[in-house]
Design an enzyme around this catalytic site. Structure first.
Site, short mmCIF file in Angstrom:
data_model
loop_
_atom_site.label_atom_id
_atom_site.label_comp_id
_atom_site.label_asym_id
_atom_site.label_seq_id
_atom_site.Cartn_x
_atom_site.Cartn_y
_atom_site.Cartn_z
N SER A 112 -0.24 -2.09 2.73
CA SER A 112 0.76 -1.13 3.22
C SER A 112 1.72 -0.81 2.08
O SER A 112 2.27 -1.72 1.46
CB SER A 112 1.55 -1.73 4.37
OG SER A 112 0.67 -2.09 5.39
N ARG A 164 8.58 -9.56 6.46
CA ARG A 164 8.21 -9.28 5.06
C ARG A 164 9.29 -9.73 4.07
O ARG A 164 9.48 -9.12 3.01
CB ARG A 164 7.94 -7.78 4.84
CG ARG A 164 6.78 -7.25 5.60
CD ARG A 164 5.46 -7.84 5.13
NE ARG A 164 4.35 -7.27 5.86
CZ ARG A 164 3.90 -7.73 7.03
NH1 ARG A 164 4.45 -8.78 7.60
NH2 ARG A 164 2.89 -7.15 7.63
N GLU A 211 6.88 -1.37 -0.11
CA GLU A 211 6.58 -2.79 0.05
C GLU A 211 6.11 -3.47 -1.25
O GLU A 211 6.55 -4.57 -1.55
CB GLU A 211 5.54 -2.98 1.16
CG GLU A 211 5.30 -4.43 1.50
CD GLU A 211 4.28 -4.65 2.61
OE1 GLU A 211 4.51 -4.16 3.72
OE2 GLU A 211 3.27 -5.32 2.34
C1 LIG Z 1 -6.13 -4.37 1.25
C2 LIG Z 1 -4.82 -5.12 1.41
C3 LIG Z 1 -4.40 -5.53 2.67
C4 LIG Z 1 -3.19 -6.24 2.82
N1 LIG Z 1 -2.80 -6.61 4.06
C5 LIG Z 1 -1.64 -7.29 4.23
C6 LIG Z 1 -1.22 -7.71 5.53
O1 LIG Z 1 -1.89 -7.49 6.53
N2 LIG Z 1 -0.05 -8.38 5.65
C7 LIG Z 1 0.72 -8.69 4.56
O2 LIG Z 1 1.77 -9.31 4.74
N3 LIG Z 1 0.36 -8.29 3.32
C8 LIG Z 1 -0.79 -7.62 3.13
N4 LIG Z 1 -1.17 -7.20 1.87
C9 LIG Z 1 -0.28 -7.46 0.73
C10 LIG Z 1 -0.65 -8.73 -0.07
O3 LIG Z 1 -1.99 -9.09 0.14
C11 LIG Z 1 0.23 -9.91 0.26
O4 LIG Z 1 1.57 -9.60 0.05
C12 LIG Z 1 -0.11 -11.15 -0.61
O5 LIG Z 1 0.48 -12.28 -0.05
C13 LIG Z 1 0.32 -11.03 -2.05
O6 LIG Z 1 -0.11 -12.20 -2.72
P1 LIG Z 1 -0.56 -12.16 -4.22
O7 LIG Z 1 -0.95 -13.55 -4.61
O8 LIG Z 1 -1.60 -11.12 -4.45
O9 LIG Z 1 0.80 -11.78 -4.94
P2 LIG Z 1 1.05 -10.74 -6.13
O10 LIG Z 1 0.68 -9.37 -5.67
O11 LIG Z 1 0.44 -11.22 -7.38
O12 LIG Z 1 2.63 -10.83 -6.27
C14 LIG Z 1 3.48 -10.34 -5.26
C15 LIG Z 1 4.88 -10.92 -5.44
O13 LIG Z 1 4.84 -12.32 -5.21
C16 LIG Z 1 5.27 -13.03 -6.37
N5 LIG Z 1 4.44 -14.23 -6.48
C17 LIG Z 1 3.08 -14.32 -6.37
N6 LIG Z 1 2.70 -15.60 -6.51
C18 LIG Z 1 3.84 -16.32 -6.70
C19 LIG Z 1 4.11 -17.69 -6.91
N7 LIG Z 1 3.15 -18.61 -6.96
N8 LIG Z 1 5.42 -18.09 -7.08
C20 LIG Z 1 6.42 -17.17 -7.03
N9 LIG Z 1 6.21 -15.86 -6.84
C21 LIG Z 1 4.94 -15.45 -6.68
C22 LIG Z 1 5.07 -12.07 -7.53
O14 LIG Z 1 5.95 -12.39 -8.60
C23 LIG Z 1 5.41 -10.76 -6.87
O15 LIG Z 1 6.81 -10.62 -6.81
C24 LIG Z 1 -2.39 -6.50 1.69
C25 LIG Z 1 -2.81 -6.07 0.42
C26 LIG Z 1 -4.01 -5.39 0.28
C27 LIG Z 1 -4.46 -4.95 -1.08
#
Ligand SMILES: Cc1cc2nc3c(=O)[nH]c(=O)nc-3n(C[C@H](O)[C@H](O)[C@H](O)COP(=O)(O)OP(=O)(O)OC[C@H]3O[C@@H](n4cnc5c(N)ncnc54)[C@H](O)[C@@H]3O)c2cc1C
Length: 359
Positions: free
Chosen positions: A250, A170, A353
């Site tokens: 999580s 992570r 997280e």
């Molecule tokens: C129901 C559910 C299940 C999930 N299951 C998992 C799992 O099994 N495993 C897991 O690892 N995660 C899981 N997650 C967490 C999440 O889905 C991941 O961390 C995902 O990759 C976040 O991506 P996002 O585009 O939504 O980022 P955001 O939530 O929009 O941002 C998260 C972070 O990433 C940064 N960020 C986003 N895009 C960029 C970019 N293009 N450039 C630079 N920084 C950026 C943001 O600034 C922030 O710091 C889950 C979440 C939910 C709601």
């Protein structure tokens, strides 16, 4: 590029919580990324980069700066290897704003192995290297070939190999040593055409075994479908109308602890906690990962526990949910209660997280 003012952020998050962004822009291409960052720089505004909002807790006051939503789209897939080679490697070059789960679906349809266990994870492509997304025995770190970024310090684009991204559990340079420095605009994943699916996790193996049609080696599509079913059973798949998935996934990381701490936990509880290898890094020698969900349950928080409008998912102890109209403060109050109880009982500090925005 349209600049909006006082844009509510809650609808851009899976928790459905958070006040407005003072300024908000959506970048459709790399020129927009540059323009938006120049704007933030000129006006002296703090910048937050938003992907799919699936790993965020946005404060009730919102974000007093510029939110840059990464909306870059497009995927190229090229066979990289001798034509006709059954186990050739395909490189998918995906723009950062692409939906991650849709990319997984496409790779599985193309019979390319490497990310089938990451089906059903919400968010964007650009979010995946940030926290080295992982589940059911796979992590993006093992298939990422290159990450293209805009460097806010130097105002130039740059490409990092996987080795330069500092991936760990992570973790990457993007959420640790270089937090806030880079905007990811594209990620290249190297996948294996005709490769076998990864089937490492017991609950996934059980789910596959229940599928009567599976007396032969399961296909990538069957494994991805099984991952989705296991996720849905735990409320970890975004399904319209399912209150248990109004979460950020999580909420706590699985703590990595020393063997001595494992013994302390066992003394505090009368039984050994389950544990897993902590990883291959030097800092992990002699240490193990303990499931945060187990610690939370043993500290007295059952599935479905509620504190005002915040709660623990009724299907997964690790997910904190918005039960309807919850505020960020209410989520944090519940998280604080859980962390204090786990620390008091086991001496382990749980790390949150999701990324905190505007606190
Ligand atoms: C129901 C559910 C299940 C999930 N299951 C998992 C799992 O099994 N495993 C897991 O690892 N995660 C899981 N997650 C967490 C999440 O889905 C991941 O961390 C995902 O990759 C976040 O991506 P996002 O585009 O939504 O980022 P955001 O939530 O929009 O941002 C998260 C972070 O990433 C940064 N960020 C986003 N895009 C960029 C970019 N293009 N450039 C630079 N920084 C950026 C943001 O600034 C922030 O710091 C889950 C979440 C939910 C709601």
């Amino acid at each position: 590029m349209v600049i909006e003012e006082n844009k509510p952020l809650a609808p851009f998050t899976t928790l459905g919580i958070g006040g407005p962004a003072r300024w908000f822009v959506e970048a459709a291409d790399e020129d927009d990324v540059v323009e938006a960052t120049q704007l933030a720089h000129q006006r002296g505004l703090p910048l937050f980069v938003l992907g799919g909002g699936s790993n965020l807790l946005v404060s009730d006051a919102g974000f007093d700066g510029l939110v840059l939503r990464v909306g870059l789209l497009g995927i190229d897939a090229d066979l990289d290897g001798p034509p006709g080679d059954a186990l050739g490697e395909w490189v998918y070059r995906a723009a950062a704003g692409e939906d991650w789960d849709a990319l997984v679906e496409r790779a599985v349809r193309d019979n390319c192995a490497g990310i089938e266990c990451l089906a059903g994870i919400p968010g964007t492509v650009g979010g995946t290297p940030v926290q080295n997304v992982g589940a059911y025995g796979q992590e993006v770190a093992s298939v990422i070939e290159q990450v293209r970024v805009f460097d806010l310090n130097e105002a130039v684009f740059h490409e990092f190999s996987a080795g330069e991204c500092g991936f760990d559990y992570r973790r990457s340079r993007f959420n640790s040593t270089d937090r806030g420095r880079y905007i990811v605009t594209r990620v290249d994943y190297r996948l294996t055409l005709g490769g076998a699916p990864t089937l490492r996790y017991a609950d996934l193996q059980r789910e596959i075994a229940q599928d009567a049609a599976n007396d032969t080696e399961p296909s990538l599509a069957q494994v991805a479908a099984a991952v989705r079913r296991v996720r849905q059973a735990k409320g970890m798949l975004l399904v319209d109308g399912d209150p248990d998935c109004r979460s950020a996934g999580s909420f706590f990381k699985n703590p990595v602890v020393s063997r001595t701490q494992v013994r302390t936990i066992a003394r505090g509880n009368g039984k050994e906690p389950p544990s897993f290898p902590a990883g291959s890094g030097e800092e992990n020698v002699g240490r193990v990962k303990v499931p945060a969900a187990w610690l939370i349950e043993q500290a007295g928080f059952a599935k479905g526990y509620a504190l005002r409008r915040a709660g623990v998912s009724s299907r997964h102890t690790l997910a904190l949910i918005n039960r309807g109209g919850a505020t960020a403060e209410e989520i944090l109050a519940l998280a604080g209660q859980i962390r204090s109880a786990v620390e008091a009982r086991f001496g382990v500090q749980l790390e949150m997280e999701p990324v905190m925005v505007g606190f």
